[in-house]
Write a protein that holds these residues in place. Sequence first.
Motif, short mmCIF file in Angstrom:
data_model
loop_
_atom_site.label_atom_id
_atom_site.label_comp_id
_atom_site.label_asym_id
_atom_site.label_seq_id
_atom_site.Cartn_x
_atom_site.Cartn_y
_atom_site.Cartn_z
N LEU A 1 -10.84 9.10 -12.11
CA LEU A 1 -10.68 10.06 -13.36
C LEU A 1 -11.37 9.17 -14.54
CD1 LEU A 1 -6.89 11.01 -12.83
CD2 LEU A 1 -9.03 12.19 -12.25
N THR A 2 -12.67 9.78 -14.70
CA THR A 2 -13.60 9.05 -15.74
C THR A 2 -12.75 9.02 -17.17
OG1 THR A 2 -15.26 9.90 -14.57
CG2 THR A 2 -15.79 9.17 -16.80
N GLY A 3 -12.82 7.93 -17.84
CA GLY A 3 -12.26 7.65 -18.98
C GLY A 3 -10.74 7.50 -18.85
N PHE A 4 -10.14 7.71 -17.48
CA PHE A 4 -8.75 7.29 -17.40
C PHE A 4 -8.46 6.14 -16.43
CE2 PHE A 4 -4.45 8.23 -15.48
CZ PHE A 4 -3.51 7.93 -16.68
N GLY A 5 -8.99 6.34 -15.40
CA GLY A 5 -8.70 5.19 -14.29
C GLY A 5 -9.02 5.87 -12.99
N SER A 6 -8.73 4.75 -11.78
CA SER A 6 -8.86 5.43 -10.68
C SER A 6 -7.57 4.95 -9.63
CB SER A 6 -10.07 4.87 -9.84
OG SER A 6 -10.00 3.43 -9.92
N LEU A 7 -7.32 5.66 -8.81
CA LEU A 7 -6.24 5.61 -7.83
C LEU A 7 -6.72 5.31 -6.62
CD1 LEU A 7 -4.26 8.87 -9.12
CD2 LEU A 7 -3.55 6.36 -9.29
N GLN A 8 -6.26 4.20 -5.77
CA GLN A 8 -6.80 3.71 -4.58
C GLN A 8 -5.81 3.58 -3.89
OE1 GLN A 8 -9.10 0.20 -5.25
NE2 GLN A 8 -10.29 0.78 -3.47
N VAL A 9 -5.65 3.77 -2.29
CA VAL A 9 -5.04 3.38 -1.37
C VAL A 9 -5.29 1.87 -0.87
CG1 VAL A 9 -3.73 3.81 1.02
CG2 VAL A 9 -4.33 5.69 -0.66
N ARG A 10 -4.58 1.22 -0.93
CA ARG A 10 -4.70 -0.25 -0.42
C ARG A 10 -3.37 -0.89 0.62
NH1 ARG A 10 -5.70 -3.68 -5.69
NH2 ARG A 10 -7.91 -2.57 -6.30
N SER A 11 -3.93 -1.48 1.69
CA SER A 11 -2.87 -1.77 2.67
C SER A 11 -2.11 -3.25 2.21
CB SER A 11 -3.93 -1.97 4.08
OG SER A 11 -4.31 -0.76 4.45
N ARG A 12 -1.19 -3.28 2.70
CA ARG A 12 -0.22 -4.61 2.25
C ARG A 12 -0.02 -5.07 3.69
NH1 ARG A 12 3.09 -5.11 -2.78
NH2 ARG A 12 2.91 -7.13 -1.94
N ALA A 13 -0.25 -6.34 3.84
CA ALA A 13 0.19 -7.09 5.18
C ALA A 13 1.57 -7.13 5.13
CB ALA A 13 -0.70 -8.25 5.19
N ALA A 14 2.00 -7.40 6.51
CA ALA A 14 3.41 -7.96 6.64
C ALA A 14 3.73 -9.20 6.10
CB ALA A 14 3.76 -7.96 8.35
N ARG A 15 4.90 -9.44 5.29
CA ARG A 15 5.28 -10.67 4.86
C ARG A 15 6.96 -10.90 4.93
NH1 ARG A 15 4.96 -6.81 1.13
NH2 ARG A 15 6.24 -6.82 -0.91
N THR A 16 6.94 -12.32 4.60
CA THR A 16 8.39 -12.51 4.54
C THR A 16 9.04 -12.30 3.12
OG1 THR A 16 8.15 -14.04 6.40
CG2 THR A 16 10.12 -14.59 4.92
N GLY A 17 10.22 -11.54 2.99
CA GLY A 17 10.77 -11.41 1.87
C GLY A 17 11.80 -12.12 1.80
N ILE B 1 9.17 -7.93 5.86
CA ILE B 1 8.95 -6.91 5.16
C ILE B 1 7.75 -6.19 5.87
CG2 ILE B 1 7.71 -5.67 3.16
CD1 ILE B 1 9.30 -7.95 1.72
N SER B 2 7.72 -4.96 6.31
CA SER B 2 6.66 -4.27 7.32
C SER B 2 5.19 -4.08 6.51
CB SER B 2 7.27 -3.19 7.84
OG SER B 2 7.41 -2.10 6.87
N PRO B 3 4.30 -3.95 7.28
CA PRO B 3 3.05 -3.64 6.50
C PRO B 3 3.02 -2.26 6.13
CG PRO B 3 2.86 -3.79 9.00
CD PRO B 3 3.89 -4.22 8.82
N ARG B 4 2.32 -1.90 4.98
CA ARG B 4 2.41 -0.63 4.45
C ARG B 4 1.32 -0.22 3.69
NH1 ARG B 4 7.77 -0.93 1.64
NH2 ARG B 4 8.19 -2.51 3.21
N HIS B 5 1.00 1.10 3.34
CA HIS B 5 0.08 1.48 2.31
C HIS B 5 0.42 1.61 1.15
CE1 HIS B 5 -2.96 1.52 5.75
NE2 HIS B 5 -2.03 2.33 6.43
N THR B 6 -0.35 1.35 -0.22
CA THR B 6 0.36 1.73 -1.43
C THR B 6 -0.66 2.37 -2.24
OG1 THR B 6 1.75 0.94 -3.11
CG2 THR B 6 0.16 -0.63 -2.05
N VAL B 7 -0.28 2.79 -3.34
CA VAL B 7 -1.26 3.42 -4.09
C VAL B 7 -1.38 2.60 -5.49
CG1 VAL B 7 -2.07 5.27 -5.60
CG2 VAL B 7 -0.79 5.92 -3.53
N VAL B 8 -2.73 2.06 -5.75
CA VAL B 8 -2.92 1.07 -7.01
C VAL B 8 -3.59 1.85 -8.06
CG1 VAL B 8 -3.78 -0.97 -7.56
CG2 VAL B 8 -2.66 -0.76 -5.25
#
Length: 114
Positions: free
Chosen positions: A48-64, A75-82
């Motif tokens: 969105l020009t002048g505002f920003g961008s939304l992007q899907v990113r993958s997050r790896a599994a990790r220990t919480g 913590i299982s792997p997942r996709h998140t919007v950034v």
Amino acid sequence: MSRTRTRADLIERAVAETGLPRAEVSAMLDDMLRLMGSALMNCETVKLTGFGSLQVRSRAARTGRNPRTGTEHEISPRHTVVFTPSAQLRQALATRVSGGDIRESTREVATVDR
């Protein structure tokens, strides 16, 4: 005190500024959000020009760790919007912050108007 802008707030403001009927503005917003959601579900970037961008990113599994008990769990792997703000939005926010329009106690940024 911080104010959260809701869908209804955005519709009311758009109706006031454009003079379009509320139903038309609401339908337009619904369509835009549906299209953006669909693009994100297909792992596409929404810019969105002048505002920003939304992007899907993958997050790896990790220990919480539970901060209260200290127990570890996987913590299982997942996709998140950034969200990445545009240069114009970052500049507007920086101007507001340096101009004193930020509450030092809570670090909340005032509403940015064009």
